[in-house]
Design a protein around this motif. Sequence first.
Motif, mmCIF file in Angstrom:
data_model
loop_
_atom_site.group_PDB
_atom_site.id
_atom_site.type_symbol
_atom_site.label_atom_id
_atom_site.label_comp_id
_atom_site.label_asym_id
_atom_site.label_seq_id
_atom_site.Cartn_x
_atom_site.Cartn_y
_atom_site.Cartn_z
ATOM 1 N N LYS A 234 0.043 -17.911 -6.286
ATOM 2 C CA LYS A 234 0.345 -16.866 -7.258
ATOM 3 C C LYS A 234 -0.168 -15.556 -6.679
ATOM 4 N N TYR A 235 0.728 -14.588 -6.554
ATOM 5 C CA TYR A 235 0.337 -13.264 -6.076
ATOM 6 C C TYR A 235 0.496 -12.284 -7.222
ATOM 7 N N ALA A 236 -0.505 -11.444 -7.417
ATOM 8 C CA ALA A 236 -0.462 -10.417 -8.459
ATOM 9 C C ALA A 236 -1.010 -9.120 -7.878
ATOM 10 N N CYS A 237 -0.474 -8.002 -8.359
ATOM 11 C CA CYS A 237 -0.989 -6.700 -7.949
ATOM 12 C C CYS A 237 -0.653 -5.666 -9.014
ATOM 13 N N THR A 238 -1.284 -4.499 -8.894
ATOM 14 C CA THR A 238 -0.963 -3.373 -9.766
ATOM 15 C C THR A 238 -0.523 -2.202 -8.903
ATOM 16 N N VAL A 239 0.466 -1.493 -9.431
ATOM 17 C CA VAL A 239 1.039 -0.325 -8.762
ATOM 18 C C VAL A 239 1.188 0.766 -9.815
ATOM 19 N N PRO A 240 0.809 2.001 -9.494
ATOM 20 C CA PRO A 240 0.965 3.076 -10.476
ATOM 21 C C PRO A 240 2.437 3.393 -10.734
ATOM 22 N N ASN A 241 2.719 3.800 -11.951
ATOM 23 C CA ASN A 241 4.056 4.244 -12.325
ATOM 24 C C ASN A 241 4.372 5.521 -11.555
ATOM 25 N N LYS A 242 5.572 5.602 -10.986
ATOM 26 C CA LYS A 242 5.924 6.774 -10.177
ATOM 27 C C LYS A 242 5.933 8.062 -10.985
ATOM 28 N N SER A 243 6.388 7.996 -12.227
ATOM 29 C CA SER A 243 6.470 9.219 -13.028
ATOM 30 C C SER A 243 5.153 9.558 -13.727
ATOM 31 N N ASN A 244 4.267 8.563 -13.894
ATOM 32 C CA ASN A 244 2.963 8.802 -14.506
ATOM 33 C C ASN A 244 1.929 7.933 -13.795
ATOM 34 N N ASN B 252 -1.092 7.628 -13.936
ATOM 35 C CA ASN B 252 -2.193 7.104 -14.738
ATOM 36 C C ASN B 252 -1.833 5.787 -15.423
ATOM 37 N N VAL B 253 -0.561 5.427 -15.391
ATOM 38 C CA VAL B 253 -0.097 4.178 -15.994
ATOM 39 C C VAL B 253 0.131 3.165 -14.881
ATOM 40 N N MET B 254 -0.514 2.003 -14.996
ATOM 41 C CA MET B 254 -0.388 0.961 -13.981
ATOM 42 C C MET B 254 0.624 -0.086 -14.419
ATOM 43 N N LEU C 158 0.829 -1.207 0.000
ATOM 44 C CA LEU C 158 0.000 0.000 0.000
ATOM 45 C C LEU C 158 0.862 1.256 0.000
ATOM 46 N N ALA C 159 1.982 1.221 0.707
ATOM 47 C CA ALA C 159 2.899 2.370 0.724
ATOM 48 C C ALA C 159 3.478 2.635 -0.664
ATOM 49 N N HIS C 160 3.552 1.595 -1.494
ATOM 50 C CA HIS C 160 4.040 1.756 -2.868
ATOM 51 C C HIS C 160 2.897 2.089 -3.832
ATOM 52 N N GLY C 161 1.684 2.226 -3.299
ATOM 53 C CA GLY C 161 0.554 2.626 -4.140
ATOM 54 C C GLY C 161 -0.285 1.488 -4.689
#
Length: 102
Positions: A61-71, A73-75, A43-46
Motif C-alpha cells: 500500500k502506497y500513500a502520499c500527500t500532495v498540495p492542491n495546485k490552486s491552493n 495550503n490544502v493537501m 517530489l516534482a508534483h510537490g
Amino acid sequence: MPAKLGSPAAPTNPTSSSSPLTDSGPAPFVKVKTFEEAEQVLLAHGMNWQDLQMIDGKQWKYACTVPNKSNPNVMRNYEATDVYGLLAMQKVIDQIVRDQGR
C-alpha cells in the motif's frame, strides 16, 4: 535490478525510452522504472509525505500527500495498492497526473 523495500521490482519494458515522461495524445503520462524515479516524479508534483507498507503479507500500500495546485495550503491524499510496491506508486502517480491534468 535489485528490488527495494522487500518487493520485487515491477516488470519493465526494455524497449521503452529512458525518460519517465512519455507523450500519449494531448497530455503526457509518466512511466517509472525504479523507486528513485518514482520518488523524483512525486517530489516534482510537490509530494510532502509518503508511506509504503506491506498489508496482509500480500500487497503493498502506497500513500502520499500532495498540495492542491490552486491552493497549496490544502493537501490531497492519494493511495493505491498492488502486489509490487513500485506499481502501487505508479498508480498514485497516474492519479496525480489525471488530477493535475499534466
